[in-house]
Design an enzyme around this catalytic site. Structure first.
Site, PDB file in Angstrom:
ATOM      1  N   LYS A 198       1.167  -5.902  -3.417  1.00 34.65           N
ATOM      2  CA  LYS A 198       0.622  -5.700  -2.061  1.00 34.65           C
ATOM      3  C   LYS A 198       0.647  -4.232  -1.678  1.00 34.65           C
ATOM      4  CE  LYS A 198       2.698 -10.048  -0.506  1.00 34.65           C
ATOM      5  NZ  LYS A 198       3.822 -10.581   0.265  1.00 34.65           N
ATOM      6  N   TYR A 256       6.140 -17.093 -11.927  1.00 35.77           N
ATOM      7  CA  TYR A 256       6.351 -16.172 -10.813  1.00 35.77           C
ATOM      8  C   TYR A 256       7.472 -15.173 -11.084  1.00 35.77           C
ATOM      9  CZ  TYR A 256       7.483 -14.266  -6.276  1.00 35.77           C
ATOM     10  OH  TYR A 256       7.735 -13.400  -5.242  1.00 35.77           O
ATOM     11  N   ASN A 284       5.399 -19.777  -3.743  1.00 36.04           N
ATOM     12  CA  ASN A 284       4.636 -19.107  -4.804  1.00 36.04           C
ATOM     13  C   ASN A 284       3.152 -19.440  -4.744  1.00 36.04           C
ATOM     14  OD1 ASN A 284       7.105 -18.202  -5.542  1.00 36.04           O
ATOM     15  ND2 ASN A 284       7.255 -19.339  -7.465  1.00 36.04           N
ATOM     16  N   ASN A 287     -15.705  23.982   7.278  1.00 39.32           N
ATOM     17  CA  ASN A 287     -15.207  23.395   6.024  1.00 39.32           C
ATOM     18  C   ASN A 287     -15.604  21.923   5.849  1.00 39.32           C
ATOM     19  OD1 ASN A 287     -13.929  25.767   5.210  1.00 39.32           O
ATOM     20  ND2 ASN A 287     -12.111  25.282   6.427  1.00 39.32           N
ATOM     21  N   GLN A 293       5.402  -9.145  -5.787  1.00 37.35           N
ATOM     22  CA  GLN A 293       5.353  -8.800  -4.365  1.00 37.35           C
ATOM     23  C   GLN A 293       4.844  -7.369  -4.170  1.00 37.35           C
ATOM     24  OE1 GLN A 293       8.622 -10.139  -1.760  1.00 37.35           O
ATOM     25  NE2 GLN A 293       9.085  -7.988  -1.444  1.00 37.35           N
ATOM     26  N   SER A 336     -11.081  27.004  10.636  1.00 38.89           N
ATOM     27  CA  SER A 336      -9.853  27.575  10.091  1.00 38.89           C
ATOM     28  C   SER A 336      -9.079  28.224  11.232  1.00 38.89           C
ATOM     29  CB  SER A 336     -10.212  28.627   9.039  1.00 38.89           C
ATOM     30  OG  SER A 336      -9.211  29.618   8.968  1.00 38.89           O
ATOM     31  N   THR A 359     -26.621  20.149 -15.997  1.00 34.57           N
ATOM     32  CA  THR A 359     -25.746  19.565 -17.021  1.00 34.57           C
ATOM     33  C   THR A 359     -24.733  20.652 -17.352  1.00 34.57           C
ATOM     34  OG1 THR A 359     -26.973  20.344 -18.953  1.00 34.57           O
ATOM     35  CG2 THR A 359     -27.698  18.249 -17.999  1.00 34.57           C
ATOM     36  N   HIS A 360     -23.522  20.289 -17.656  1.00 30.67           N
ATOM     37  CA  HIS A 360     -22.433  21.270 -17.868  1.00 30.67           C
ATOM     38  C   HIS A 360     -22.266  22.189 -16.654  1.00 30.67           C
ATOM     39  CE1 HIS A 360     -22.693  20.351 -22.273  1.00 30.67           C
ATOM     40  NE2 HIS A 360     -23.964  20.198 -21.967  1.00 30.67           N
TER      41      HIS A 360
HETATM   42  N1  ARG Z   1       7.135 -12.321  -0.569  1.00 27.64           N
HETATM   43  C1  ARG Z   1       6.997 -13.082  -1.782  1.00 27.64           C
HETATM   44  C2  ARG Z   1       5.875 -12.499  -2.652  1.00 27.64           C
HETATM   45  O1  ARG Z   1       5.039 -11.791  -2.169  1.00 27.64           O
HETATM   46  C3  ARG Z   1       6.646 -14.472  -1.427  1.00 27.64           C
HETATM   47  C4  ARG Z   1       6.988 -15.450  -2.478  1.00 27.64           C
HETATM   48  C5  ARG Z   1       8.445 -15.575  -2.598  1.00 27.64           C
HETATM   49  N2  ARG Z   1       8.769 -16.522  -3.597  1.00 27.64           N
HETATM   50  C6  ARG Z   1       9.958 -16.501  -4.215  1.00 27.64           C
HETATM   51  N3  ARG Z   1      10.154 -17.387  -5.139  1.00 27.64           N
HETATM   52  N4  ARG Z   1      10.884 -15.644  -3.925  1.00 27.64           N
HETATM   53  O2  ARG Z   1       5.860 -12.720  -3.803  1.00 27.64           O
END
Ligand code: ARG
Length: 444
Positions: free
Chosen positions: A325, A317, A109, A285, A322, A277, A154-155
């Site tokens: 990402k 956590y 974590n 374009n 996750q 086109s 404007t507008h």
């Molecule tokens: N892939 C996990 C994430 O991005 C990593 C951490 C995992 N930790 C856990 N307690 N399962 O959060």
């Protein structure tokens, strides 16, 4: 085999569902995972949990992996859960038990948190560099076209005289302000979470100040729960900062699409920068700007998704985190490409001169004429009414070459120097050189 596996593993279905797209995104975290481990090992050695020799083995092993990553030789192998597992497996495979000692006083974590913070720090730096390159070009264009007038709206209706210098300058100053938001995201990314472990610290006498310095963090999240809770908060702040930059680019791209339209024909680009086109032979374009417009809209949606992902997650956590990402990583890549393509395209922008000499645009000068009457002593309301009535009678023929704007930030006084200073100051505040110093120290 998983890091956390004792005797029984998880069902395949559970495994692949929980791993999800991590192996793909974690590749971007790899160099930072190694740096975090280097700092952690140094610290473990300092507090006596690793011998000097063990630390040396780990430092050398980690440095080798770092350069393997740089050379593109690193991969997260089939069946390995994430980057943290891959690095630990490599160390254990190469050096035996010492590889297994590295995880003392640490949890995945705080490990993923430190990776993310280092990754965001580097990504923000790239965004700042890309913004700064675009900014420099915009200021050059503003200076070059400071006397080239265009309509202001404007507008979406004709309003008052503007200029290409004013328009380019507006995007430039906007970028300099967007960096303020990015700095807030940078400050949150530039705090060390390492040592918070699973979120509740450790009974080992960890030296968190030491890892903070080794990794070049400006500060640490002192409270270990707060350190964990910074996951999500950092992403939300970054998402808003990215949305700020995206908003600036979006408006620019939307303007260009309109300015390229044949009814306006204010700007054009060399043929090879436009697209054709399949059926209409005459087409040129603005696909690049349309895609910048669309991508920056996607980016502006990210704060919303991030907020929803975080809704009702309690302290500590959660695996939900996750998925941040999946929103942020592609968003960063997309924003980078939008910044870079904006610079690439605007290098070749051609603008039409003398647009405002066309009588079609004479009404843009109504306020100029009102103001002239005011300067002759006529009260503003009376002057306004006279010009309004002249326009209605079809009796309005202003001098379309006579403009006298002098105040700060107006078409006659673009304040480009002041805008440049604002940008310089914004960039200086990141103090990237201090990070370089720390990372060089770790790697050598
Ligand atoms: N892939 C996990 C994430 O991005 C990593 C951490 C995992 N930790 C856990 N307690 N399962 O959060």
């Amino acid at each position: 085999m998983k890091l956390w596996q004792k005797n029984t593993g998880s069902k395949k279905e559970v495994e692949s569902f929980t791993i999800g797209r991590d192996p793909e995104f974690d590749l971007s975290l790899a160099p930072f995972d190694v740096l975090g481990s280097m700092a952690h090992a140094e610290m473990l050695s300092m507090i006596g949990l690793l011998t000097k020799e063990e630390n040396q083995i780990l430092q050398k092993g980690l440095r080798d992996i770092y350069y393997e990553i740089e050379r593109g030789e690193f991969q997260i192998e089939e069946g390995v859960e994430d980057v943290h597992s891959q690095v630990e497996f490599l160390l254990t495979e190469r050096f035996g038990d010492v590889g297994k000692k590295l995880h003392s006083g640490r949890s995945r974590n705080d490990q993923v948190l430190v990776d993310l913070k280092l990754y965001y720090r580097a990504a923000i730096r790239e965004l700042v560099n890309d913004s700064s390159e675009l900014f420099d070009l915009l200021l050059k264009l503003a200076e070059k076209h400071k006397d080239d007038l265009m309509p202001g709206y404007t507008h979406t209706q004709l309003a008052m005289p503007s200029s290409f210098g004013l328009w380019f300058g507006s995007i430039a100053e906007g970028l300099s302000e967007d960096l303020g938001l990015l700095k807030a995201a940078f400050d949150l990314s530039n705090k060390n979470p390492l040592g918070s472990a699973a979120g509740y610290g450790s009974s080992f006498p960890l030296n968190r100040t030491m890892t903070t310095e080794l990794l070049g963090f400006a500060d640490l999240h002192h409270n270990v729960i707060n350190a964990q809770n910074s996951r999500g908060k950092t992403e939300r702040t970054l998402a808003f900062a990215m949305a700020g930059l995206a908003g600036t680019l979006n408006r620019m791209a939307a303007d260009v699409c309109v300015f390229m339209n044949q009814h306006f024909a204010f700007v054009s680009f060399p043929d090879e920068l436009t697209t054709g086109s399949s059926i209409m032979p005459h087409k040129k374009n603005p696909d690049v700007f349309e895609l910048i417009r669309a991508k920056t809209n996607q980016i502006q949606a990210i704060p919303n998704t991030v907020n929803l992902l975080l809704t009702n997650t309690t302290t500590g956590y959660h695996r939900d985190l996750q998925l941040l990402k999946e929103e942020i990583f592609p968003g960063i890549a997309s924003l980078k490409s939008c910044l870079e393509m904006s610079t690439f395209m605007l290098k070749s922008i051609r603008i039409r001169e003398n647009i405002l000499l066309d009588p079609f645009y004479k009404h843009l000068f109504s306020v100029e004429v009102v103001n002239e009457l005011v300067l002759k002593g006529i009260p503003f309301r009376d002057a306004y009414k006279k010009v309004g009535l002249d326009i209605e009678k079809g009796d309005f023929t202003p001098d379309q070459t006579n403009l006298n704007h002098t105040h700060e930030g107006s078409i006659g006084n673009l304040n480009l120097k002041e805008i440049q200073e604002k940008m310089n100051l914004a960039i200086r505040q990141f103090r990237f050189e201090e990070i370089d110093k720390a990372i060089m120290g770790l790697l050598t």
